[in-house]
Scaffold this active site. Structure first.
Site, PDB file in Angstrom:
ATOM      1  N   LYS A  95      -0.874   8.109  10.821  1.00  0.00           N
ATOM      2  CA  LYS A  95      -1.453   6.782  10.985  1.00  0.00           C
ATOM      3  C   LYS A  95      -0.485   6.024  11.877  1.00  0.00           C
ATOM      4  CE  LYS A  95      -2.231   2.405   8.762  1.00  0.00           C
ATOM      5  NZ  LYS A  95      -2.186   1.608   7.531  1.00  0.00           N
ATOM      6  N   GLY A 156      -2.195  -6.681   3.997  1.00  0.00           N
ATOM      7  CA  GLY A 156      -1.732  -7.288   2.753  1.00  0.00           C
ATOM      8  C   GLY A 156      -2.289  -8.664   2.457  1.00  0.00           C
ATOM      9  N   GLY A 183      -6.378  -5.445   4.752  1.00  0.00           N
ATOM     10  CA  GLY A 183      -6.976  -6.719   4.377  1.00  0.00           C
ATOM     11  C   GLY A 183      -8.129  -6.639   3.391  1.00  0.00           C
ATOM     12  N   THR A 205      -2.796  -2.471  -0.924  1.00  0.00           N
ATOM     13  CA  THR A 205      -2.338  -3.663  -1.651  1.00  0.00           C
ATOM     14  C   THR A 205      -3.283  -4.073  -2.783  1.00  0.00           C
ATOM     15  OG1 THR A 205      -1.205  -4.462   0.323  1.00  0.00           O
ATOM     16  CG2 THR A 205      -1.668  -6.089  -1.387  1.00  0.00           C
TER      17      THR A 205
END
Lengths: 255, 66
Positions: A95, A156, A183, A205
């Protein structure tokens, strides 16, 4: 089934391994998520804690590891991290993250494109994290990205898919899988991305910091599955004007 | 002699190999990757690589991340 490069995945929810309260919670949450692909980062060994090895807690037969280049601020740093990932884990999937501004953690499009091109030539399977820019998405595919990972909102932030309009175009034009990354703060955000036709989502997150990360992981898994099924089923068209669901005829007796 | 290990000075015995350093630090060799002066050292070479004064080593491994 989702296919990226030569690998197929049953689960369309990719997991992250950061921010969990403990290794056990991470392990249980990943298990509950049903994820088959999980991200890891690279950092200096903590020499005061030599046994602290994340890989000891994760089964390499169960999970496909996607090392990230988080922390890289330009293509050169990302390439250095990519080579370290390949050396430590014998993994050539990546990634690719190039985020020069720690305040926004938004990806640098030019350095990301440059690094993608070089890393693909060097034999890496590159999944670049990118801003939701349809033209950049095409350029990344042109240089050999195995998938593209447009952001829903900054890393996050749990704000969901603020980039809806652009992500829809990216999906529409894509020749490789589209993984909405960053997000996604609630299962409904993941479901929304999947309903739009995203091939997968990556969530870290929102699961890791939840009150109960294990149940939240399950909720995300259900949302991803629901969103995908809805997309495959063909959503009804939106309209501005109301249209009655009940028959309009046969009301003569009322008046 | 002294080498630099993850940015800090580290005392090692003269004539130590990289593998001996990893043992000294209680690190399983297959869980880390080592860069010496920014060049990645192949795991097969850990046992044969002699350390020398002032070398700059980075010991890196996977950690949690998204």
């Amino acid at each position: 089934m989702l296919k990226i490069a030569d690998k197929t995945f049953r689960s369309r929810l990719f997991g992250g391994t950061g921010k969990f309260a403990s290794a056990q919670v991470m392990k249980d949450a990943l298990d509950a998520s049903g994820s088959e692909m999980i991200t890891v980062a690279l950092r200096r060994v903590d020499l005061t804690n030599p046994d602290d090895d994340i890989m000891a807690n994760l089964d390499r037969d169960k999970y496909w590891f996607l090392p990230n280049t988080s922390g890289a601020r330009d293509a050169q740093e990302a390439i250095r991290l990519a080579n370290l990932a390949r050396a430590v884990g014998n993994i050539n999937w990546l990634k690719l993250e190039v985020t020069p501004d720690p305040r926004t953690l938004l990806p640098d499009p030019i350095e990301t494109l440059k690094a993608t091109e070089l890393l693909v030539k060097d034999g890496f399977i590159v999944l670049p994290y990118m801003n939701a820019d349809p033209i950049l998405s095409l350029r990344l595919q042109d240089v050999g990205a195995a998938a593209v990972m447009p952001l829903g909102s900054p890393i996050g932030t749990n704000q969901g898919v603020l980039t809806r309009f652009q992500v829809e175009i990216i999906i529409d034009q894509a020749r490789v899988p589209v993984v909405v990354d960053a997000g996604l703060g609630a299962p409904s955000h993941a479901a929304a991305a999947m309903e739009m036709g995203a091939d997968a989502v990556l969530v870290n997150t929102a699961i890791a910091v939840a009150g109960d990360p294990i149940r939240m992981a399950r909720a995300f898994a259900q949302a991803v599955e629901a969103g995908r099924t809805a997309y495959e089923s063909g959503l009804g068209a939106q309209d501005k004007q109301a249209a009655a669901s009940s028959p309009e005829i046969g009301l003569d007796f009322l008046r | 002699m002294v080498i630099i290990c993850n940015g800090k000075e580290q005392e090692v015995a003269e004539g130590s190999t990289l593998l001996q350093l990893l043992n000294q630090l209680q690190l399983a060799p297959d869980t880390v990757v080592v860069e010496c002066d920014k060049k990645i050292i192949s795991r097969d070479d850990y046992g044969g690589m002699m350390l020398s004064e002032g070398q700059n080593l980075e010991l890196i491994r996977f950690v949690g991340g998204g």
